[in-house]
Design an enzyme around this catalytic site. Structure first.
Site, PDB file in Angstrom:
ATOM      1  N   SER A 150      43.092 128.079  71.098  1.00  0.00           N
ATOM      2  CA  SER A 150      42.464 129.177  71.729  1.00  0.00           C
ATOM      3  C   SER A 150      41.049 128.994  72.394  1.00  0.00           C
ATOM      4  O   SER A 150      40.285 128.122  71.815  1.00  0.00           O
ATOM      5  CB  SER A 150      42.142 130.436  70.960  1.00  0.00           C
ATOM      6  N   TYR A 163      38.920 133.013  62.380  1.00  0.00           N
ATOM      7  CA  TYR A 163      40.106 132.685  63.774  1.00  0.00           C
ATOM      8  C   TYR A 163      39.546 131.509  64.645  1.00  0.00           C
ATOM      9  O   TYR A 163      40.183 130.806  64.696  1.00  0.00           O
ATOM     10  CB  TYR A 163      40.258 133.902  64.430  1.00  0.00           C
TER      11      TYR A 163
HETATM   12  N1  LIG Z   1      47.758 136.300  73.050  1.00  0.00           N
HETATM   13  C1  LIG Z   1      46.659 135.687  73.633  1.00  0.00           C
HETATM   14  O1  LIG Z   1      46.068 136.296  74.581  1.00  0.00           O
HETATM   15  C2  LIG Z   1      46.081 134.568  72.932  1.00  0.00           C
HETATM   16  C3  LIG Z   1      45.146 133.951  73.397  1.00  0.00           C
HETATM   17  C4  LIG Z   1      44.561 132.713  72.768  1.00  0.00           C
HETATM   18  C5  LIG Z   1      45.447 132.044  71.751  1.00  0.00           C
HETATM   19  N2  LIG Z   1      46.599 132.695  71.379  1.00  0.00           N
HETATM   20  C6  LIG Z   1      47.356 132.075  70.236  1.00  0.00           C
HETATM   21  O2  LIG Z   1      48.937 132.349  70.397  1.00  0.00           O
HETATM   22  C7  LIG Z   1      49.317 132.491  69.484  1.00  0.00           C
HETATM   23  C8  LIG Z   1      50.302 133.582  69.443  1.00  0.00           C
HETATM   24  O3  LIG Z   1      49.495 134.664  69.585  1.00  0.00           O
HETATM   25  P1  LIG Z   1      49.998 136.383  69.957  1.00  0.00           P
HETATM   26  O4  LIG Z   1      49.160 136.976  70.695  1.00  0.00           O
HETATM   27  O5  LIG Z   1      51.239 136.225  70.455  1.00  0.00           O
HETATM   28  O6  LIG Z   1      49.858 136.919  68.471  1.00  0.00           O
HETATM   29  P2  LIG Z   1      51.063 137.814  67.534  1.00  0.00           P
HETATM   30  O7  LIG Z   1      50.118 138.628  66.478  1.00  0.00           O
HETATM   31  O8  LIG Z   1      51.626 138.876  68.675  1.00  0.00           O
HETATM   32  O9  LIG Z   1      51.972 136.943  67.054  1.00  0.00           O
HETATM   33  C9  LIG Z   1      51.618 136.129  65.815  1.00  0.00           C
HETATM   34  C10 LIG Z   1      53.260 136.059  65.063  1.00  0.00           C
HETATM   35  O10 LIG Z   1      52.672 135.143  64.004  1.00  0.00           O
HETATM   36  C11 LIG Z   1      53.275 135.921  62.867  1.00  0.00           C
HETATM   37  N3  LIG Z   1      52.848 135.616  61.581  1.00  0.00           N
HETATM   38  C12 LIG Z   1      51.522 136.215  61.191  1.00  0.00           C
HETATM   39  N4  LIG Z   1      51.034 135.571  60.079  1.00  0.00           N
HETATM   40  C13 LIG Z   1      52.280 134.567  59.720  1.00  0.00           C
HETATM   41  C14 LIG Z   1      52.584 133.744  58.448  1.00  0.00           C
HETATM   42  N5  LIG Z   1      51.809 133.602  57.487  1.00  0.00           N
HETATM   43  N6  LIG Z   1      53.744 132.931  58.540  1.00  0.00           N
HETATM   44  C15 LIG Z   1      54.608 133.189  59.635  1.00  0.00           C
HETATM   45  N7  LIG Z   1      54.268 134.200  60.697  1.00  0.00           N
HETATM   46  C16 LIG Z   1      53.254 134.627  60.791  1.00  0.00           C
HETATM   47  C17 LIG Z   1      53.338 137.499  63.074  1.00  0.00           C
HETATM   48  O11 LIG Z   1      54.188 138.116  62.586  1.00  0.00           O
HETATM   49  C18 LIG Z   1      53.410 137.484  64.450  1.00  0.00           C
HETATM   50  O12 LIG Z   1      54.842 137.654  64.862  1.00  0.00           O
HETATM   51  C19 LIG Z   1      48.419 132.440  68.347  1.00  0.00           C
HETATM   52  O13 LIG Z   1      48.356 131.038  67.753  1.00  0.00           O
HETATM   53  C20 LIG Z   1      47.118 132.666  68.944  1.00  0.00           C
HETATM   54  O14 LIG Z   1      46.116 132.215  68.248  1.00  0.00           O
HETATM   55  C21 LIG Z   1      47.030 133.915  71.925  1.00  0.00           C
END
Ligand SMILES: NC(=O)c1ccc[n+]([C@@H]2O[C@H](COP(=O)([O-])OP(=O)(O)OC[C@H]3O[C@@H](n4cnc5c(N)ncnc54)[C@H](O)[C@@H]3O)[C@@H](O)[C@H]2O)c1
Length: 276
Positions: A150, A163
């Site tokens: 990120s 994070y």
């Molecule tokens: N959405 C964004 O704008 C954004 C921006 C930067 C980085 N990211 C990265 O993209 C990835 C996905 O983000 P997102 O927004 O879809 O998040 P989200 O919270 O929608 O999805 C995360 C998923 O991980 C699962 N999870 C949590 N703990 C877990 C564990 N211990 N074991 C297995 N699964 C687990 C959750 O149940 C969920 O389904 C992450 O790594 C996040 O850091 C997202």
């Protein structure tokens, strides 16, 4: 962009019960991959798997806490029993629920349980999955390991200390995978993701905040999960066969401009000297 570039490959996507992970699962499946939906939320994983199977590829949902080595070992064994190979591992899981975000604050107000959880899921989880999947890829002589990082892991911000630190550390892992296993055919890369709102993480963000973020993008709009999933599909496929040990930034230019750009743009617009 080619289609079916992942035909008959097997891809594990962690945290794919929702959000960006679920979108990556859909897009990799569109390209022909059989998908393993790994998530701590079993019901969510099963529902994404059912949706994907309806599209004609195979999908397997496995309830896994990626921070548990026992869970990860069992997950990999189950994948091998079902598919007999693993071509892609996308380390996407992160703990991002509202409770976690409220406790993972600035350093002085940091709840250390939230810090520990961020490091355990986001960082240790990615290392554990890599540790148990890479030996399979080494036997095959080929594989692609991807890490979701990120912009918060690259630039300072007001909150989310655990994070951000976990994401900064994740930028090192593709270099290690590439250096340690590249000669044996295993590639490692990260996607540094900008704001690509998914249902869980940003539902609570006020629209004023989203406006500030949009102003700081060099694209007309914020990113979408599909735009991130397309980058992941590229890194998963042979289209990126000469790309390894690197972090590909997919953030609409959010991290590419001078800190004063937004203020300067407003200044030029207000002074009538022409907006940009
Ligand atoms: N959405 C964004 O704008 C954004 C921006 C930067 C980085 N990211 C990265 O993209 C990835 C996905 O983000 P997102 O927004 O879809 O998040 P989200 O919270 O929608 O999805 C995360 C998923 O991980 C699962 N999870 C949590 N703990 C877990 C564990 N211990 N074991 C297995 N699964 C687990 C959750 O149940 C969920 O389904 C992450 O790594 C996040 O850091 C997202």
């Amino acid at each position: 962009m080619t289609t079916q570039k992942l035909k008959d490959r097997v891809a594990i996507i962690t945290g794919s019960g929702g959000g960006l992970g679920a979108e990556c699962a859909r897009v990799l499946a569109e390209h022909g991959a059989n998908i393993v939906i790994v998530d701590i939320n079993e019901q969510a994983a099963s529902s994404v798997a059912a949706e994907i199977e309806a599209g004609g590829v195979q999908a397997l949902a496995i309830r896994t806490d990626v921070s548990s080595e026992e869970d990860v070992k069992a997950m990999v064994a189950q994948v091998m029993a079902r598919f007999g190979r693993i071509d892609v591992l996308h380390n996407n899981a992160a703990v991002l629920d509202v409770d976690q975000r409220q406790r993972d604050r600035d350093i002085c107000n940091l709840d250390m349980d939230a810090w520990d959880r961020a490091i355990a899921v986001n960082l240790r989880g990615a290392v554990l999955c890599s540790k148990h999947v890479i030996p399979v890829m080494l036997k095959q002589g080929k594989g692609s390991v991807i890490f979701a990082t990120s912009g918060l892991g690259a630039q300072g911000d007001l909150s989310l200390t655990g994070y951000a630190t976990s994401k900064a550390a994740l930028n090192m892992l593709p270099k290690l995978v590439a250096a340690q296993y590249g000669k044996q055919g295993v590639r490692g890369n990260a996607v540094q993701i900008g704001l690509a709102p998914a249902e869980n993480a940003h539902a609570s963000m006020p629209s004023e905040l989203l406006d500030i973020l949009r102003d700081n993008h060099l694209t007309p709009e914020l990113g979408t999960p599909r735009q991130i999933a397309d980058v992941v599909a590229f890194l998963a496929s042979d289209e990126s066969s000469f790309v390894t040990g690197t972090t590909l930034v997919a953030d609409g230019g959010f991290g590419s401009h001078t800190p004063s750009l937004v203020a300067m743009r407003a200044f030029f617009e207000q002074s009538g000297r022409g907006g940009m």
